[in-house]
Design a protein around this motif. Structure first.
Motif, PDB file in Angstrom:
ATOM      1  N   TYR A   1       0.852  -1.183   0.000  1.00 18.18           N
ATOM      2  CA  TYR A   1       0.000   0.000   0.000  1.00 18.18           C
ATOM      3  C   TYR A   1       0.893   1.240   0.000  1.00 18.18           C
ATOM      4  N   VAL A   2       0.321   2.346  -0.440  1.00 17.30           N
ATOM      5  CA  VAL A   2       1.082   3.592  -0.525  1.00 17.30           C
ATOM      6  C   VAL A   2       0.455   4.639   0.385  1.00 17.30           C
ATOM      7  N   TYR A   3       1.303   5.288   1.157  1.00 13.32           N
ATOM      8  CA  TYR A   3       0.872   6.361   2.063  1.00 13.32           C
ATOM      9  C   TYR A   3       1.686   7.599   1.715  1.00 13.32           C
ATOM     10  N   ALA A   4       1.001   8.718   1.479  1.00 16.73           N
ATOM     11  CA  ALA A   4       1.669   9.958   1.077  1.00 16.73           C
ATOM     12  C   ALA A   4       1.279  11.078   2.053  1.00 16.73           C
ATOM     13  N   PRO A   5       2.009  11.252   3.141  1.00 17.43           N
ATOM     14  CA  PRO A   5       1.626  12.227   4.185  1.00 17.43           C
ATOM     15  C   PRO A   5       1.610  13.674   3.717  1.00 17.43           C
ATOM     16  N   ILE A   6       2.384  14.000   2.671  1.00 16.40           N
ATOM     17  CA  ILE A   6       2.429  15.407   2.234  1.00 16.40           C
ATOM     18  C   ILE A   6       1.736  15.597   0.890  1.00 16.40           C
ATOM     19  N   GLU A   7       0.775  14.745   0.588  1.00 14.96           N
ATOM     20  CA  GLU A   7       0.135  14.799  -0.728  1.00 14.96           C
ATOM     21  C   GLU A   7      -0.521  16.149  -1.015  1.00 14.96           C
ATOM     22  N   ASP A   8      -0.962  16.878   0.028  1.00 17.30           N
ATOM     23  CA  ASP A   8      -1.641  18.159  -0.188  1.00 17.30           C
ATOM     24  C   ASP A   8      -0.713  19.364  -0.006  1.00 17.30           C
ATOM     25  N   PHE A   9       0.570  19.113   0.194  1.00 18.46           N
ATOM     26  CA  PHE A   9       1.542  20.199   0.342  1.00 18.46           C
ATOM     27  C   PHE A   9       1.869  20.819  -1.018  1.00 18.46           C
ATOM     28  N   THR A  10       2.111  22.112  -1.017  1.00 16.90           N
ATOM     29  CA  THR A  10       2.748  22.752  -2.168  1.00 16.90           C
ATOM     30  C   THR A  10       4.258  22.697  -1.952  1.00 16.90           C
ATOM     31  N   ALA A  11       5.016  23.066  -2.974  1.00 21.60           N
ATOM     32  CA  ALA A  11       6.476  23.112  -2.819  1.00 21.60           C
ATOM     33  C   ALA A  11       6.858  24.111  -1.729  1.00 21.60           C
ATOM     34  N   ASP A  12       6.158  25.244  -1.691  1.00 21.82           N
ATOM     35  CA  ASP A  12       6.445  26.249  -0.652  1.00 21.82           C
ATOM     36  C   ASP A  12       6.138  25.702   0.743  1.00 21.82           C
ATOM     37  N   ASP A  13       5.082  24.886   0.849  1.00 23.88           N
ATOM     38  CA  ASP A  13       4.762  24.279   2.145  1.00 23.88           C
ATOM     39  C   ASP A  13       5.912  23.390   2.624  1.00 23.88           C
ATOM     40  N   VAL A  14       6.481  22.639   1.693  1.00 22.31           N
ATOM     41  CA  VAL A  14       7.585  21.735   2.044  1.00 22.31           C
ATOM     42  C   VAL A  14       8.751  22.536   2.600  1.00 22.31           C
TER      43      VAL A  14
END
Length: 468
Positions: free
Chosen positions: A191-204
């Motif tokens: 399974y795949v889990y993406a914790p920052i899927e809703d982040f923008t590059a600036d958010d990162v």
């Protein structure tokens, strides 16, 4: 694009990670590329797990970084340093992280295929390198963990804001009733889990600059690496064929010829890493000769002439061309070693395998009876490696010359056809079961043994297609 931090706090994200970790019994596998997204993911998970009680941190968290063996050298150092710090800090802080690199098998590496087998440099329509060098190594690791544990959760730094295609794929494979998980597109039990899927590059970047690395890294140094890369350029861990080329990224392969202009490598050199100039020049040469008839044969890797709609297709590189490339590569390596003595652009094991392939399988339709690899190495380094000793009765240059004279003095029999027939017999000699020898002989006799010039002349000036 709207920032995620306008709606939620970092604490909310950490709570979701903790709940996901505690909810499922499966071990986690974090894909780490060295870039900002995978760094943010690993840092978030590290912080969240550290907030749990020690007796709750029961499931292992594997961190894997893909090393294609042709990664940009500056990034190799960055990744190696990070993985070492992760392992040390995990032990010190009593966390379940374990970091390692995954690599392609010897027969999957870039040089064994391009030099050893004559594969043409990759193009956007013939990107043979990605599956062998990136997808297979990562998926082998995941499959092994699935066999060991039954199921695993892949944790990736993918973000919907990267592209509309990426967002669509992420939405397509959602697991019903488990909003945080998605099915792996190809691997059963993963399974795949993406914790920052809703982040923008600036958010990162906002998160990384506001929070120090918990394993002792420096996020400002990471930002400095991006300074000379293409905007938003990143190369994630690749687990399927939907990931685009990373060729214009500092986090990709320095050999990448899928893109036309390697802006990032040029910028790195201009910013003080002049010792990388030979690598950049060699990559340019590979790119410029992808579809050059002087470097390509009309025959494919197995020696057959192929056509499409009556037009001749370009085949593999010629043996002469890959000899030239090998010398260029070793010369670039020698220059790089003046700056970094332990650097290997091509490993000794790859050189041994390239030599074996040239001598036994050949490139296109030509077998290397001259045993050229040790000679080329001596020419560049003025020394020898401890080359493996074979007792298989290989033919040599003198015997090939005698054979050439015999063929020319007879009925003008193609020399290379006789060479290949003798090689087929040599390979099967001494085997208890020689059933394949008849198939090999039939295959050689059925090939078109005219010269490249004769084959192209028969095309009567029609357009010649490069291999897609």
């Amino acid at each position: 694009m709207e920032s995620i931090f306008e709606h939620i706090e970092i604490s909310d994200i950490l709570d979701e990670i903790k709940q996901t970790y505690l909810r499922y019994p499966h071990p986690w596998v974090i894909g780490y590329s060295g870039g900002k997204d995978s760094t943010a993911v690993m840092q978030l998970i590290w912080t969240a797990l550290k907030q749990l009680d020690p007796d709750e941190r029961t499931k292992p968290v594997y961190v894997i970084a893909s090393d294609t063996r042709v990664e940009t050298p500056v990034i190799v150092d960055h990744i190696d340093n990070t993985l070492s710090k992760v392992n040390s800090a995990s032990d010190e802080q009593n966390l379940p992280f374990s970091a390692q690199k995954v690599m392609p098998n010897l027969d999957e590496t870039f040089w064994v295929n391009l030099l050893g087998r004559g594969y043409p440099a990759p193009t956007p329509t013939f990107r043979w390198c990605t599956e062998r060098m990136k997808i297979n190594p990562a998926n082998r690791f995941i499959k092994n963990k699935v066999e060991e544990y039954g199921e695993v959760i892949m944790v990736l730094g993918t973000r919907k804001a990267e592209s509309n295609t990426r967002a669509q794929l992420m939405n397509t494979y959602e697991v019903e009733g488990h909003a945080s998980l998605r099915y792996h597109k190809y691997l059963e039990g993963a399974y795949v889990y993406a914790p920052i899927e809703d982040f923008t590059a600036d958010d990162v970047w906002t998160y990384l600059f506001a929070n120090n690395s918990p394993w002792g890294g420096n996020n400002r140094d990471l930002a400095a690496i991006y300074k000379t890369a293409q905007e938003e350029s990143e190369c994630p861990l690749v687990i399927d064929g939907s990931t685009p080329s990373c060729g214009d990224s500092r986090f990709g392969c320095w050999t990448c010829t899928v893109v036309e202009d390697d802006v990032s490598m040029r910028n790195v050199i201009q910013n003080g890493e002049e010792w990388l100039e030979p690598l950049h020049q060699f990559r340019e040469k590979l790119k410029n000769t992808r579809n050059d008839w002087d470097s390509r044969s009309v025959r494919g890797r197995h020696g057959n002439v192929r056509t499409r709609n009556g037009k001749v297709l370009q085949g593999s590189y010629s043996l002469d061309q890959v000899k030239e490339y090998l010398k260029d590569l070793l010369e670039a390596q020698k220059v790089a070693q003046e700056h970094k003595p332990d650097m290997e652009l091509v490993s000794k094991e790859e050189l041994f395998e390239i030599r074996r392939l040239w001598r036994t399988k050949g490139v296109g339709s030509e077998v290397d009876w001259e045993d050229s690899v040790p000679e080329i190495y001596r020419e560049v380094y003025n020394e020898d490696l401890n080359w493996p000793v074979d007792d298989d009765g290989f033919f040599d240059t003198d015997q090939k010359e005698l054979l050439r004279e015999a063929c020319e003095n007879g009925d003008d029999v193609p020399v290379q056809m006789i060479v290949n027939l003798l090689e087929a017999e040599r390979r099967s000699h001494g085997m208890a079961r020689r059933a394949d020898i008849h198939k090999d002989i039939r295959s050689e006799l059925q090939k078109d043994w005219r010269s490249d010039e004769e084959i192209l002349a028969e095309a009567q000036g029609e357009e010649v297609l490069a291999e897609a």
